[in-house]
Design an enzyme around this catalytic site. Structure first.
Site, mmCIF file in Angstrom:
data_model
loop_
_atom_site.group_PDB
_atom_site.id
_atom_site.type_symbol
_atom_site.label_atom_id
_atom_site.label_comp_id
_atom_site.label_asym_id
_atom_site.label_seq_id
_atom_site.Cartn_x
_atom_site.Cartn_y
_atom_site.Cartn_z
ATOM 1 N N ASP A 295 3.284 -4.409 8.001
ATOM 2 C CA ASP A 295 2.050 -3.628 7.828
ATOM 3 C C ASP A 295 0.902 -4.617 8.008
ATOM 4 O O ASP A 295 0.603 -5.420 7.114
ATOM 5 C CB ASP A 295 2.039 -3.000 6.434
ATOM 6 C CG ASP A 295 0.726 -2.265 6.147
ATOM 7 O OD1 ASP A 295 -0.229 -2.404 6.929
ATOM 8 O OD2 ASP A 295 0.664 -1.563 5.118
ATOM 9 N N HIS B 121 0.873 -1.190 0.000
ATOM 10 C CA HIS B 121 0.000 0.000 0.000
ATOM 11 C C HIS B 121 0.907 1.236 0.000
ATOM 12 O O HIS B 121 2.036 1.180 0.505
ATOM 13 C CB HIS B 121 -0.837 -0.051 1.285
ATOM 14 C CG HIS B 121 -1.904 0.991 1.413
ATOM 15 N ND1 HIS B 121 -1.635 2.287 1.795
ATOM 16 C CD2 HIS B 121 -3.242 0.922 1.219
ATOM 17 C CE1 HIS B 121 -2.774 2.967 1.841
ATOM 18 N NE2 HIS B 121 -3.761 2.169 1.493
ATOM 19 N N CYS C 194 -4.857 2.645 -3.621
ATOM 20 C CA CYS C 194 -3.573 3.094 -3.040
ATOM 21 C C CYS C 194 -2.448 2.100 -3.296
ATOM 22 O O CYS C 194 -1.569 1.890 -2.440
ATOM 23 C CB CYS C 194 -3.689 3.372 -1.539
ATOM 24 S SG CYS C 194 -4.866 4.649 -1.137
HETATM 25 N N1 7TS Z 1 -1.697 -0.575 4.799
HETATM 26 C C1 7TS Z 1 -2.622 -1.347 4.212
HETATM 27 C C2 7TS Z 1 -2.259 -2.743 3.817
HETATM 28 C C3 7TS Z 1 -3.899 -0.845 4.011
HETATM 29 O O1 7TS Z 1 -4.820 -1.625 3.431
HETATM 30 C C4 7TS Z 1 -4.205 0.481 4.397
HETATM 31 C C5 7TS Z 1 -5.555 1.095 4.135
HETATM 32 C C6 7TS Z 1 -3.214 1.229 5.026
HETATM 33 C C7 7TS Z 1 -1.959 0.680 5.190
HETATM 34 C C8 7TS Z 1 -3.471 2.606 5.537
HETATM 35 O O2 7TS Z 1 -4.306 2.549 6.634
HETATM 36 P P1 7TS Z 1 -4.858 3.904 7.327
HETATM 37 O O3 7TS Z 1 -5.807 3.415 8.347
HETATM 38 O O4 7TS Z 1 -3.686 4.601 7.896
HETATM 39 O O5 7TS Z 1 -5.514 4.674 6.223
HETATM 40 N N2 7TS Z 1 -6.212 0.547 3.037
HETATM 41 C C9 7TS Z 1 -7.304 1.034 2.404
HETATM 42 C C10 7TS Z 1 -7.908 0.383 1.351
HETATM 43 O O6 7TS Z 1 -7.523 -0.701 0.882
HETATM 44 N N3 7TS Z 1 -8.962 1.087 0.928
HETATM 45 O O7 7TS Z 1 -9.068 2.184 1.692
HETATM 46 C C11 7TS Z 1 -8.034 2.170 2.619
#
Ligand code: 7TS
Length: 427
Positions: free
Chosen positions: A217, A140, A383
């Site tokens: 992650d 991501h 993303c």
């Molecule tokens: N890492 C992964 C694997 C993720 O899926 C996401 C968010 C993040 C990091 C970031 O997380 P946050 O809570 O800090 O935003 N993924 C997604 C998605 O797949 N669609 O919307 C957000």
């Protein structure tokens, strides 16, 4: 419809229908007007964020109505109450991921902030020009951009472990991309697009043998499968509350105590200091050192309630049920005869995430047409622009499940997509 691989239709003792009663938003009907009662919401965008049960919502109301004050500050009754609840939530998180000590559990505002904290604090102190950071092609942006920024600051090199065409890590390539120059391996536990469950123990073993630290992650794994940071032996692990029934605005950074002790604070301000003088400051002890300013007090307490809820259901049952949904989703998509291409491996090798493209239909059109039938999926690059480029597509549609989804909803999704495609062909 060929449903041979989905012949199992329930996980014993697990009833999503009764669980759904706890989730007010899942009772929503969309597109109602006049005599038209509308259609039920089919929420299949859980990889983006999950919904909250009444128990979590009530925990937030309770704090605001009875216990709310700032934490670790006031010498008054209310502040003691909210501090106790906040620290109880930390203890729930510690147990949930089996961290050794409460000092290893830092409340942040989400996975993104947790990873940025490591890249800034640990990265700036430990990575130099000529060093390398190893990521994968399926990360991501939250586990790419902070390391590219580190490379801009330090002159280090970012490398990537390649993936196969069906979205699995090329583990045979790991010894070639790991070297004594590798300072850190940053790897997702579960891909938010492919659903691939990565072989973390083997990656961590090889990384440590090469002298590298490992950041996991875990945004897409902690909500869905048991996590034990001690047996994994990862150095850092990051995840978000909002992807596991908790409020938005709270996340976790787990770090091994010895590493966190050595790291400089990421953000400066109140709470993270032991002493401030006109010519400088001394940082506070862990975990306060990494919790500058007023922390996400109420979201953290809500995350504690979310963990209670998940524990009561059980992660094994959650994982098993999501596998059933994933298998069925693959079957219904294949049965559409619409040139479906799945991004990612077979259902047995992944979590409850089904990303796909259809021949001659854009992902955004798929999402828009499904929305008319009440089905919420995500479309776009999710993303993960480098991953989509690697798979030679610019966007995909993604259905992602949580334990409150039902096989009936997967059927609705398939039917709605079939109807949508018929409309599309007529145009
Ligand atoms: N890492 C992964 C694997 C993720 O899926 C996401 C968010 C993040 C990091 C970031 O997380 P946050 O809570 O800090 O935003 N993924 C997604 C998605 O797949 N669609 O919307 C957000």
């Amino acid at each position: 419809m060929a449903l041979a691989s989905s012949s199992l239709t329930t996980v014993s003792g697990f009833d999503p229908e009764s669980i759904r009663g706890d989730f007010p938003i899942l009772q929503t009907r969309l597109h109602a007007s006049g005599d038209n009662p509308g259609v039920p919401l089919v929420y299949l965008d859980n990889a983006a964020t999950t919904q909250r049960p009444r128990q979590v919502i009530q925990s937030l109301v309770d704090v605001y109505e009875k216990h709310y004050a700032n934490v670790h500050r006031g010498i008054h009754w209310l502040s003691d109450q909210s501090t106790d609840l906040y620290e109880e939530a930390r203890e729930k998180v510690r147990t949930f991921i089996n961290a050794r000590e409460r000092e290893e559990v830092i409340f942040t505002h989400g996975t993104t902030e947790s990873i940025n904290c490591v890249a800034r604090s640990w990265g700036d102190a430990n990575v130099r020009a000529g060093d390398e950071v190893l990521l994968s092609e399926m990360e991501h942006h939250a586990n790419l951009v902070p390391w590219y920024q580190l490379a801009e600051r330090t002159g280090c090199k970012v490398r990537h472990l390649p993936i196969t065409d069906d979205g699995r890590l090329v583990m045979d390539a790991l010894p070639q991309v790991l070297s004594e120059r590798t300072r850190l391996v940053g790897i997702t536990a579960v891909s938010n697009v492919l659903g691939t469950i990565n072989p973390l123990p083997e990656i961590i073993r090889q990384a440590h043998a090469a002298g590298a630290k490992v950041l996991v992650d875990a945004a897409q794994s902690v909500p869905h499968m048991a996590t034990d940071v001690q047996s994994l032996d990862c150095d850092f692990l990051a995840f978000s509350g909002h992807k596991m029934l908790g409020p938005s605005g709270v996340g976790i950074l787990y770090g091994k105590r010895a590493l966190l002790e050595e790291m400089p604070p990421f953000l400066g301000g109140g709470s993270m200091i032991r002493r401030v003088r006109l010519d400088g400051f001394e940082p506070a002890d862990l975990p306060a050192k990494f919790e500058a300013g007023t922390p996400p007090i109420v979201p953290a307490i809500g995350l504690g309630a979310a963990i209670d809820y998940i524990n009561q259901i059980g992660l094994d049952a959650i994982h098993a049920h999501e596998l059933l949904l994933t298998r069925r989703a693959h079957d219904v998509l294949e049965a559409l005869d619409a040139g479906v291409r799945f991004l990612g491996p077979k259902p047995e090798e992944k979590a409850g995430i089904v990303s796909f493209t259809l021949k001659n239909v854009h992902a955004h059109d798929v999402a828009q047409l499904l929305d008319r039938a009440g089905v919420a999926v995500r479309a776009g690059h999710h993303c993960t622009m480098p991953l989509h480029k690697r798979l030679s597509c610019t966007s995909s549609s993604r259905a992602s499940f949580y334990f409150y989804n039902t096989l009936g909803e997967v059927e609705t999704f398939g039917r709605a997509l079939g109807d949508a495609l018929r409309i599309f062909k007529r145009k």
